[in-house]
Design an enzyme around this catalytic site. Sequence first.
Site, PDB file in Angstrom:
ATOM      1  N   PRO A  23      -8.272 -11.387   9.289  1.00 51.45           N
ATOM      2  CA  PRO A  23      -7.887 -11.048  10.664  1.00 51.45           C
ATOM      3  C   PRO A  23      -8.891 -10.094  11.288  1.00 51.45           C
ATOM      4  CG  PRO A  23      -6.455  -9.953   9.066  1.00 51.45           C
ATOM      5  CD  PRO A  23      -7.309 -10.899   8.297  1.00 51.45           C
ATOM      6  N   ALA A 176      -0.963  -2.768   6.664  1.00 50.79           N
ATOM      7  CA  ALA A 176      -2.188  -2.126   6.202  1.00 50.79           C
ATOM      8  C   ALA A 176      -2.795  -1.283   7.317  1.00 50.79           C
ATOM      9  CB  ALA A 176      -3.194  -3.193   5.744  1.00 50.79           C
ATOM     10  N   ASN A 177      -3.904  -0.625   6.984  1.00 43.82           N
ATOM     11  CA  ASN A 177      -4.736   0.118   7.950  1.00 43.82           C
ATOM     12  C   ASN A 177      -3.959   1.173   8.730  1.00 43.82           C
ATOM     13  OD1 ASN A 177      -6.732  -1.506   7.014  1.00 43.82           O
ATOM     14  ND2 ASN A 177      -6.879  -2.789   8.830  1.00 43.82           N
ATOM     15  N   TYR A 179      -1.083   1.243  10.274  1.00 43.50           N
ATOM     16  CA  TYR A 179      -0.268   0.954  11.440  1.00 43.50           C
ATOM     17  C   TYR A 179       1.203   1.161  11.058  1.00 43.50           C
ATOM     18  CZ  TYR A 179      -4.624  -0.600  13.486  1.00 43.50           C
ATOM     19  OH  TYR A 179      -5.922  -0.621  13.961  1.00 43.50           O
ATOM     20  N   GLY A 299     -15.873  -6.237   2.019  1.00 47.47           N
ATOM     21  CA  GLY A 299     -17.283  -6.211   1.659  1.00 47.47           C
ATOM     22  C   GLY A 299     -17.701  -7.218   0.617  1.00 47.47           C
TER      23      GLY A 299
END
Length: 361
Positions: A23, A176-177, A179, A299
Amino acid sequence: MPTLYDSFDLSGIHLDNRLVMAPLTRNRATPGNKPNALTVEYYRQRATAGLIITEATQISPMGQGYIDTPGIYSADQIEAWGSVSDAVHAAGGKLFMQLWHVGRISHTSLLPDGASPVSSTDRKPNAMTFAAEGFVEVSGPRALRDDEIPGLIDDYRKAARNAIDAGCDGVEIHSANNYLLEQFLRDSVNDRSGPYGGSIENRTRLVVEVMQTVCREVGANRVGIRLSPMTTFNDTPRDSDPQALYTHLVEQLKPLGIAYVHVVEGETGGAREPEDAAQPFDYNALKAAFGGCWMVNNGYSKEMAESAIAQGSADLIAIGRPFISNPDLVRRFKEGAELNQLQEDKLYGGGTAGYTDYPTL
């Protein structure tokens, strides 16, 4: 041994290969927070990915945190996303929609009637968001009341149904991240008492209830989840015991029989093994605790991706920015071809430049 280019059965959904388009927020939605003709072409071009996970898509007007990001709560949005699904399927691809609520990473100018963002807490992070005037500090949030949480869970249910009605093959719950859902998970943010705060069991309760509800609505085989145990993205410190927290969470998700767990390894878009971590995170142990389809991200080069699949440390590899600049990334990886250079100044907002104009082989 399996290879990156082999087909894969994702809970009954046939994927042509094991490369997933991660995403990626692009800030190109039209008024009404809808995808447009450019969006249709953008995803169609990348349909040779085994699976596409859409850009994060807000479940309600209160879930928005950045300007020009799409939603999936109105009839017009469902219709617009239907054009995307049709194009991806016509090109032979599969599509899951990532369902998003940003929580405290938002600004009053983006929310209905200038409302304050909502979160597990009323503490404001030192974070920025993208609004009409450019990058701005996020607004101070308010803590959701316990009696508001059933409505929030129902927003996820309705959004999942809307995504399926729009022709998507499934949905990914964005936890995730840092939020909203991860704001409830971490004790570094969640300072509430009651059924959704305090113990690990309570802090994972919202995510588990969202997943249970969405699985009942659209079927567990159509539901995945994204986690980021070690990222400090959005000015959010790690949990005091991330291994215990995320292990408990995946153990609660395992009986649901969901399609996959998608894990961001390390810092989002940064170090895979952060030097400031109190101790390394054991992703293999987390994978074993879940026991189902395991998708990894962060990555991964061609060589790393091929090795992870061959060694069995992952079932699917999600790749982000290289899919932006290389619509035919699967072919380029398989043939060892050179990759196009990413135009970083055109990632967020704009038109065709840096969006649908990257060349294929």
